[in-house]
Design a protein around this motif. Structure first.
Motif, PDB file in Angstrom:
ATOM      1  N   LEU A   1     -11.144  -6.113  -4.380  1.00 46.35           N
ATOM      2  CA  LEU A   1     -10.382  -6.965  -4.875  1.00 46.35           C
ATOM      3  C   LEU A   1     -10.515  -8.367  -3.769  1.00 46.35           C
ATOM      4  CD1 LEU A   1      -7.755  -7.360  -6.349  1.00 46.35           C
ATOM      5  CD2 LEU A   1      -6.279  -7.226  -4.978  1.00 46.35           C
TER       6      LEU A   1
ATOM      7  N   HIS B   1      -7.052  -2.529 -11.568  1.00 46.59           N
ATOM      8  CA  HIS B   1      -5.654  -3.159 -10.652  1.00 46.59           C
ATOM      9  C   HIS B   1      -4.180  -3.556 -11.441  1.00 46.59           C
ATOM     10  CE1 HIS B   1      -8.564  -3.024  -7.344  1.00 46.59           C
ATOM     11  NE2 HIS B   1      -7.669  -3.026  -6.633  1.00 46.59           N
TER      12      HIS B   1
ATOM     13  N   CYS C   1      -3.369  -1.702  -4.428  1.00 48.23           N
ATOM     14  CA  CYS C   1      -4.882  -1.733  -4.849  1.00 48.23           C
ATOM     15  C   CYS C   1      -6.097  -1.620  -3.662  1.00 48.23           C
ATOM     16  CB  CYS C   1      -5.146  -3.567  -4.275  1.00 48.23           C
ATOM     17  SG  CYS C   1      -4.719  -3.496  -2.544  1.00 48.23           S
ATOM     18  N   GLU C   2      -6.991  -1.798  -4.315  1.00 51.05           N
ATOM     19  CA  GLU C   2      -8.408  -1.269  -3.417  1.00 51.05           C
ATOM     20  C   GLU C   2      -8.930  -2.307  -2.850  1.00 51.05           C
ATOM     21  OE1 GLU C   2     -11.876  -0.303  -1.492  1.00 51.05           O
ATOM     22  OE2 GLU C   2     -11.841  -1.777  -3.588  1.00 51.05           O
ATOM     23  N   PRO C   3      -8.131  -2.468  -1.165  1.00 52.11           N
ATOM     24  CA  PRO C   3      -8.914  -4.072  -0.884  1.00 52.11           C
ATOM     25  C   PRO C   3     -10.062  -4.436  -0.297  1.00 52.11           C
ATOM     26  CG  PRO C   3      -7.702  -2.327   0.442  1.00 52.11           C
ATOM     27  CD  PRO C   3      -8.186  -1.639  -0.540  1.00 52.11           C
TER      28      PRO C   3
ATOM     29  N   PHE D   1      -1.502  -7.513   1.077  1.00 50.33           N
ATOM     30  CA  PHE D   1      -2.292  -8.056   0.596  1.00 50.33           C
ATOM     31  C   PHE D   1      -2.661  -9.503   1.022  1.00 50.33           C
ATOM     32  CE2 PHE D   1      -5.851 -10.262  -2.113  1.00 50.33           C
ATOM     33  CZ  PHE D   1      -7.087  -8.347  -1.921  1.00 50.33           C
TER      34      PHE D   1
ATOM     35  N   PHE E   1      -6.419   3.322  -4.304  1.00 49.17           N
ATOM     36  CA  PHE E   1      -5.522   2.575  -4.159  1.00 49.17           C
ATOM     37  C   PHE E   1      -4.841   3.093  -3.758  1.00 49.17           C
ATOM     38  CE2 PHE E   1      -7.119   1.762  -8.592  1.00 49.17           C
ATOM     39  CZ  PHE E   1      -7.806   1.106  -9.060  1.00 49.17           C
TER      40      PHE E   1
ATOM     41  N   VAL F   1     -10.266  -6.624 -11.705  1.00 45.53           N
ATOM     42  CA  VAL F   1      -8.664  -7.082 -12.519  1.00 45.53           C
ATOM     43  C   VAL F   1      -7.796  -5.584 -13.310  1.00 45.53           C
ATOM     44  CG1 VAL F   1      -7.319  -9.013 -12.886  1.00 45.53           C
ATOM     45  CG2 VAL F   1      -9.206  -9.085 -11.446  1.00 45.53           C
TER      46      VAL F   1
ATOM     47  N   ILE G   1       1.578  -5.514  -3.081  1.00 43.84           N
ATOM     48  CA  ILE G   1       0.491  -4.315  -4.122  1.00 43.84           C
ATOM     49  C   ILE G   1      -0.591  -2.705  -4.199  1.00 43.84           C
ATOM     50  CG2 ILE G   1      -0.394  -6.961  -4.782  1.00 43.84           C
ATOM     51  CD1 ILE G   1      -2.598  -6.542  -4.426  1.00 43.84           C
TER      52      ILE G   1
ATOM     53  N   LEU H   1      -1.632 -10.160 -10.412  1.00 48.71           N
ATOM     54  CA  LEU H   1      -1.599  -8.245 -10.038  1.00 48.71           C
ATOM     55  C   LEU H   1      -0.255  -7.700  -9.621  1.00 48.71           C
ATOM     56  CD1 LEU H   1      -4.369  -8.523  -7.348  1.00 48.71           C
ATOM     57  CD2 LEU H   1      -4.400  -7.927  -9.578  1.00 48.71           C
TER      58      LEU H   1
ATOM     59  N   GLY I   1      -3.850  -5.898 -13.923  1.00 56.64           N
ATOM     60  CA  GLY I   1      -3.838  -6.689 -13.950  1.00 56.64           C
ATOM     61  C   GLY I   1      -4.664  -7.909 -14.901  1.00 56.64           C
TER      62      GLY I   1
END
Length: 427
Positions: A316, A399, A311-313, A276, A271, A396, A309, A419, A401
């Motif tokens: 996602l 993350h 995240c792992e782009p 984003f 992450f 999700v 955010i 998220l 979410g």
């Protein structure tokens, strides 16, 4: 998985032992109450017996002749008089005990202070262990006839057995229920682990199969590229079809591998804190170009603020892209798709709306399950493997979410991803 299995066994063992301990405590309380109740009933019976033996009646007269060994009033020997007295006195005591609710086996003995024994019950056994004795000091007719202090002692045998018999309504059902619980839980755990083994074996088979498919897919892609370079214009449409179908197969293989890896924790997701919004903008613009070529009406609307955010782009982006592809696949003749993003209550909302055929209400709870395919309406005409939404939900979840879906038949579907937003610069 092994640690969870051990945890289940430990919790189950502790629960059963705890239940058994509680039942044991209840049993002790029940036994104590039974003893108190028994002593109370015996006390009442003793008073009745003492009163009935005070007066001169047929029974006391017979007993008096037996203990004084007087045969003047009977045409029987002394031994016969004593035997008759034993049985008549025993029957008398049984009757008085039953009147007070006592059904336990007992014996008796009639003796004086100097331990001189006169009469005993027919079933009397001396020096009985673990017996409960209730001495009754007689008064009235019999002591006066003997001119001695006379004691009638009741002896109850196997009291624990008697008390347990009084608690059968508690102990036996408790044991039956505990055994039933153990058997049911054992069966459930056995079925659960058997199903887990089947699922694990199936996943291993699917993973091995998809890995084996990657080699021929790569070879087909390479051959297609060479054919495209050397083929004339008449063959290029066919080569394009081969390349397109090969790319679709590659995507499905990667989706299976990614989902299996995420479920078993084999994929390491790194992450990072990013804005984003730029990723979503690039994704929307790319999908807009494809939509124009395919005659799909697509629009997107982003709020003004940044979307920072953790995240792992790549994963996602794939999740959002999957939702857009689904909206296009399950659309009507004039598809309309809207990508709407905004921030509310510290969550980034990503909404994908379409005017497609919709999903039946009874299927809504199953759409995120792996390999599930909606089989009603016109949805069965769309090819797929039921992996897309399952993959999206897993991404999700990783993350932290939430994902929700609303749909109405012949009106369209809205899928929303929420998220958590991070402050800029906060790691």
């Amino acid at each position: 998985m092994l640690n969870f299995k051990k945890g289940y066994i430990v919790v189950f063992t502790i629960s059963v032992l705890g239940l058994a301990f509680i039942q044991y405590q209840y049993l002790k309380i029940g036994l104590n109450l039974a003893k108190v109740q028994f002593n109370s009933k015996v006390g009442q019976a003793v008073q009745t017996i003492k009163q009935d033996l005070e007066t001169n009646n047929e029974l006391t007269f017979l007993v008096a002749q037996a203990i004084t060994k007087n045969d003047a009033y009977f045409k029987l020997s002394v031994d016969s008089i004593q035997d008759a007295s034993r049985y008549f006195l025993n029957d008398f005591l049984v009757d008085r005990l039953l009147q007070n609710g006592i059904k336990s086996d007992f014996s008796y003995r009639l003796y004086t202070n100097d331990s001189l024994l006169y009469l005993t019950s027919p079933n009397y056994i001396a020096s009985q262990e673990e017996q409960l004795n209730f001495p009754i000091v007689l008064s009235g007719y019999l002591p006066k006839e003997l001119n001695k202090r006379l004691i009638l002692e009741l002896q109850f045998e196997d009291l624990n057995k008697y008390f347990f018999s009084q608690l059968n309504g508690l102990t036996i059902p408790s044991l039956i229920f505990i055994i039933a619980i153990i058997l049911v839980v054992f069966w459930v755990l056995r079925s659960f682990y058997w199903q887990r083994n089947v699922i694990t074996t199936t996943n291993q088979f699917i993973n091995n199969l998809t890995h084996e498919l990657k080699t021929p897919v790569f070879s087909i892609g390479l051959a297609t590229k060479l054919l495209e370079e050397k083929s004339d214009d008449s063959l290029k449409p066919f080569v394009s079809i081969i390349r397109e179908q090969n790319d679709k197969l590659k995507v499905q293989i990667e989706k299976v591998l990614d989902l299996a890896g995420l479920e078993h924790g084999k994929s390491v997701i790194k992450f990072q804190l990013i804005n984003f919004k730029s990723n979503l903008l690039a994704l929307a613009q790319s999908f807009l170009k494809l939509s124009e070529l395919e005659g799909v009406k697509f629009d997107f609307n982003f709020s003004d603020e940044d979307y920072f955010i953790l995240c792992e782009p790549n994963h996602l982006e794939n999740a959002v892209s999957n939702l857009l592809e689904n909206a296009k696949k399950y659309s009507k003749n004039s598809p309309e798709i809207l990508l709407n993003t905004f921030i509310s209550h510290n969550f980034l909302h990503i909404e994908v709306k379409d005017n497609g055929v919709g999903i039946p209400e009874k299927e809504l709870k199953n759409v995120f399950k792996k390999f599930h395919r909606v089989g009603s309406g016109d949805l069965h005409t769309v090819k797929g493997y039921g992996l897309g939404l399952s993959y999206v939900k897993e991404i999700v979840r990783l993350h932290n979410g939430k994902i929700s879906l609303e749909s109405k038949m012949n009106e369209g579907t809205t899928v929303t991803i929420k998220l958590p937003i991070k402050l800029k610069g906060y790691e």
